[in-house]
Design a protein around this motif. Structure first.
Motif: not given
Length: 289
Positions: A89-103
């Motif tokens: 977040y501090a970088r300021g370029k956004g975050i792409l959260f990726l998760t497989p079909h787990i949990g």
């Protein structure tokens, strides 16, 4: 039906998990197609049934915990490696959260939004509107929880995701979900080609967003969840097909960290569906990201 879901959402998570685990095994016993796919997918990844049999119960837990995650009070969730997200977040370029079909992948975005949306803006997620009216009503209520902005699989929806990333906000995706025909590429997944979305790689390459892999594990006896965050080991290749392979490899590593909670019964190797011209025109958004 919404009233029934609200009733379930008030029940203790431990009770929901107990009922869900039982129903998971009932489904496994009664559906030969599901059973064959579960065993075949696990074997493709190198696991015998005994090593991942717990995933049968976890698939049922996933179904029965949904009302609580969507409509009720969020259960307890601790986070490991929170500093990974704070740094991104501090970088300021956004975050792409990726998760497989787990949990409990549905809780991943809810917990992240609970922690950071007030300071860094809503987390945007992509969803396909349900065909059934009763389910569409539930999803409309559930997907737009505080701190979460759900956008449809249209060009407008993808543009909102790009806009969010460029503002330094976050986006959440399940990159192991099979996209419609024409919106993905065939890429290795546990050693076998699987039709894989290009949207995740395109978003990252186009915006420079940080990629964080998330994995939300269920604890036993309804004790809550643990959300693990991990940076992508190396920057994505600028070549789209290679970048898609790298994301698949990251999903494989995450699944191997907790194979007993992966949805091995998901049709990961199925042929992509062919949409009607109107629907394809809307979904072409993914290819234009």
């Amino acid at each position: 039906m919404l009233s029934f879901f609200r009733l379930l959402s008030a029940l203790p998570i431990g009770l929901l998990h107990s009922v869900g685990a039982a129903m998971g095994w009932v489904t496994f016993a009664l559906s030969p197609t599901y059973r064959r796919r579960f065993v075949a997918n696990a074997r493709q990844a190198g696991y015998g049934f005994g090593a991942v049999s717990a995933a049968v119960g976890h698939a049922g837990r996933m179904v029965f915990e949904m009302p609580r995650i969507w409509l009720g009070k969020l259960p307890r969730c601790t986070m490991v490696n929170e500093e990974v997200a704070l740094k991104a977040y501090a970088r300021g370029k956004g975050i792409l959260f990726l998760t497989p079909h787990i949990g409990c992948f549905e809780l991943s975005v809810q917990d992240a939004a609970r922690r950071w949306s007030s300071q860094h803006g809503d987390i945007t997620v992509l969803y396909r509107p349900a065909r059934q009216a009763w389910l569409a009503q539930i999803l409309e209520t559930a997907r737009n929880r505080p701190g979460v902005q759900a956008v449809p699989t249209t060009l407008a929806g993808v543009r909102q995701m790009i806009k969010a990333l460029r503002k330094g906000a976050a986006v959440g995706l399940l990159p192991d979900q099979v996209p419609p025909q024409g919106l993905g590429v065939w890429s290795p997944f546990f050693g076998r080609d699987a039709y894989t979305m290009t949207l995740a790689a395109r978003l990252a390459l186009q915006t420079g967003a940080a990629i964080i892999v998330a994995r939300c594990e269920r604890l036993s006896w309804g004790r809550g969840y643990v959300l693990y965050l991990e940076e992508l080991a190396t920057p994505l290749s600028p070549t789209l097909e290679i970048a898609v392979q790298e994301i698949n490899a990251a999903m494989e590593r995450t699944i191997r960290q907790c194979p007993e909670q992966y949805l091995w019964g998901y049709g990961r190797y199925k042929q992509p569906r062919v949409e009607s011209p109107a629907a394809a025109g809307e979904s072409a958004a993914e290819g234009q990201a």
